[in-house]
Design a protein around this motif. Structure first.
Motif, PDB file in Angstrom:
ATOM      1  N   GLU A 229       0.779  -1.314   0.125  1.00 55.55           N
ATOM      2  CA  GLU A 229       0.091   0.042   0.255  1.00 55.55           C
ATOM      3  C   GLU A 229       0.791   1.334   0.021  1.00 55.55           C
ATOM      4  O   GLU A 229       0.559   2.072  -0.831  1.00 55.55           O
ATOM      5  N   ALA A 232       2.355   1.748  -3.406  1.00 53.31           N
ATOM      6  CA  ALA A 232       1.355   2.216  -4.359  1.00 53.31           C
ATOM      7  C   ALA A 232       1.071   3.702  -4.327  1.00 53.31           C
ATOM      8  O   ALA A 232       0.955   4.391  -5.188  1.00 53.31           O
ATOM      9  N   THR A 236       1.276   7.502  -6.953  1.00 51.17           N
ATOM     10  CA  THR A 236      -0.005   8.181  -7.741  1.00 51.17           C
ATOM     11  C   THR A 236       0.460   9.507  -8.232  1.00 51.17           C
ATOM     12  O   THR A 236      -0.106   9.892  -9.180  1.00 51.17           O
ATOM     13  N   PRO A 248      -7.420   6.679 -13.725  1.00 46.77           N
ATOM     14  CA  PRO A 248      -6.596   5.863 -12.740  1.00 46.77           C
ATOM     15  C   PRO A 248      -7.681   5.349 -11.696  1.00 46.77           C
ATOM     16  O   PRO A 248      -7.702   4.118 -11.151  1.00 46.77           O
ATOM     17  N   THR A 252      -8.570   1.715 -10.979  1.00 47.69           N
ATOM     18  CA  THR A 252      -8.524   1.095  -9.472  1.00 47.69           C
ATOM     19  C   THR A 252      -9.731   0.290  -8.931  1.00 47.69           C
ATOM     20  O   THR A 252      -9.617  -0.656  -8.180  1.00 47.69           O
ATOM     21  N   ALA A 256     -10.263  -3.106  -7.683  1.00 47.62           N
ATOM     22  CA  ALA A 256     -10.661  -3.632  -6.491  1.00 47.62           C
ATOM     23  C   ALA A 256     -11.640  -4.779  -6.695  1.00 47.62           C
ATOM     24  O   ALA A 256     -11.746  -5.557  -5.749  1.00 47.62           O
ATOM     25  N   TYR A 282      -4.289  -2.156  -4.804  1.00 48.71           N
ATOM     26  CA  TYR A 282      -5.736  -1.453  -4.999  1.00 48.71           C
ATOM     27  C   TYR A 282      -5.939  -0.199  -4.026  1.00 48.71           C
ATOM     28  O   TYR A 282      -6.297   0.764  -4.347  1.00 48.71           O
ATOM     29  N   TYR A 283      -5.760  -0.564  -2.544  1.00 48.29           N
ATOM     30  CA  TYR A 283      -6.012   0.265  -1.547  1.00 48.29           C
ATOM     31  C   TYR A 283      -5.128   1.467  -1.571  1.00 48.29           C
ATOM     32  O   TYR A 283      -5.760   2.781  -1.297  1.00 48.29           O
ATOM     33  N   LEU A 285      -3.580   2.753  -3.966  1.00 48.00           N
ATOM     34  CA  LEU A 285      -3.815   3.636  -5.192  1.00 48.00           C
ATOM     35  C   LEU A 285      -5.190   4.560  -4.876  1.00 48.00           C
ATOM     36  O   LEU A 285      -5.125   5.776  -4.863  1.00 48.00           O
ATOM     37  N   TYR A 286      -6.237   3.914  -4.383  1.00 41.75           N
ATOM     38  CA  TYR A 286      -7.524   4.372  -3.995  1.00 41.75           C
ATOM     39  C   TYR A 286      -7.277   5.495  -2.913  1.00 41.75           C
ATOM     40  O   TYR A 286      -7.888   6.436  -3.142  1.00 41.75           O
TER      41      TYR A 286
END
Length: 366
Positions: A229, A232, A236, A248, A252, A256, A282-283, A285-286
């Motif tokens: 995480e 990632a 960004t 993006p 993402t 997810a 994924y988390y 990036l989110y």
């Protein structure tokens, strides 16, 4: 705190919801109030001091009188106030980025990575202290760390840090109802955060009870997830610079959906590690893209947008606990994760139908 209430004080698990609900309600109100002050140009220094004071009082109170009534009084009020610190610091991100000639998206990523690193260290240390020194000792350690926070706040935190208002609507508070894009962004954050919270709450019991993995497996998975995480998050700013935020974020959200579905299919330890790495990707990036996305819909009121982001994250986390319990009782924890995948898919749909036009400052002014 939930572990302390049940294991340390011997109360039924449902009593956790009393504490969590009361604290979340107070934190949401405080976040909104402090955001309004910051958007009006007030200094954030005393606001951070209020959060610090709340944490100090709550920690010392629970160190001296570790009882349930202390949790519901000093704990709720003190930790409720202290919960505003993260939102307040993120609200100042844009202003501090401009002062130091740093891209806002890069500054957001740095602060999100710092927060995630604290999550990687904090829970592990707290459970280690509880296991080696006793459950009450966690609050004594917390109080000692709060004294370090006090020293950093007094000698290092900028006393004149403000977020200058860019619009008179900030002072009138009349922008909310005329900004559907902001609420679409908040709805997206709520949905994807809910999907993550459902997964995060169900995975430990799913791994141990239904898959049959050893008891230490969830902790290892959490460490792998958080490590990826952080990596990632730092990627960004480049993604935003090259592709913007929307594309993006859509990718993402769809990733997810796939990741959470794969987590529901885990049967072995290696599969768990791969799933944890995908979850962290994924988390991360989110988490970094999401806060920039919400802020981009209210550039005149960055603190207000930031408070909405953190309040939405908090609400989704509070609601996930009871939802996991009800679904797992009726079906199983695997079903919870499968439903979370559908919630993530709904989040992607919300993002696709949200207004496409928004502004985002990706560089500091010359």
């Amino acid at each position: 705190m939930g572990f302390f209430i049940v294991e340390g004080l011997g109360h039924a698990p449902w009593t956790i919801s009393i504490y969590a609900g009361a604290l979340s309600c107070l934190a949401i109100v405080i976040n909104r109030r402090f955001a309004r002050l910051i958007d009006r140009g007030e200094s954030a220094f005393p606001l951070i001091g209020i959060a610090l004071g709340g944490y100090l009082v709550a920690s010392f109170a629970l160190s001296i009188l570790p009882a349930f009534w202390t949790v519901l009084t000093f704990g709720v009020i003190g930790f409720g106030l202290s919960a505003s610190a993260v939102s307040t610091m993120f609200s100042l991100g844009g202003s501090l980025a401009e002062q130091h000639q740093i891209e806002r998206s890069r500054f957001n990523a740095f602060m999100r990575a710092t927060t995630s690193t604290a999550w990687m260290v904090g829970p592990a240390v707290s459970f280690l202290v509880a296991d080696q020194l006793g459950k009450f000792a966690v609050f004594r350690v917390g109080a000692a760390l709060a004294l370090v926070w006090l020293a950093l706040w007094w000698w290092i935190a900028p006393r004149d840090a403000t977020a200058n208002s860019k619009d008179k609507a900030v002072k009138d508070g009349c922008e909310d109802h005329a900004n559907p894009g902001l609420w679409f962004a908040a709805a997206f954050v709520f949905c994807l955060s809910s999907a993550h919270s459902l997964t995060f709450s169900a995975l430990p019991l799913f791994y141990v009870q239904e898959v049959g993995l050893p008891g230490y497996a969830p902790g290892v998975a959490f460490s792998v997830k958080t490590f990826v995480e952080v990596l990632a998050i730092f990627s960004t700013p480049r993604l935003i610079a090259r592709f913007g935020i929307r594309a993006p974020l859509i990718a993402t959200a769809l990733f997810a959906v796939v990741t959470i579905h794969i987590l529901a299919l885990v049967q072995t330890y290696p599969q768990m590690l791969v799933g944890a790495a995908m979850e962290g990707l994924y988390y991360g990036l989110y988490a970094s893209l999401g806060i920039s996305f919400v802020q981009s819909h209210a550039e005149a009121r960055p603190a207000h947008a930031t408070a909405i982001y953190w309040n939405t994250m908090m609400i989704s986390g509070v609601l996930a606990g009871p939802a996991v319990g009800l679904i797992a009782q009726a079906y199983e924890f695997r079903t919870v994760i499968q439903i979370a995948s559908l919630v993530a898919l709904f989040a992607a749909a919300v993002l696709l139908f949200s207004p496409r036009r928004f502004k985002m400052s990706t560089s500091s002014p010359p």
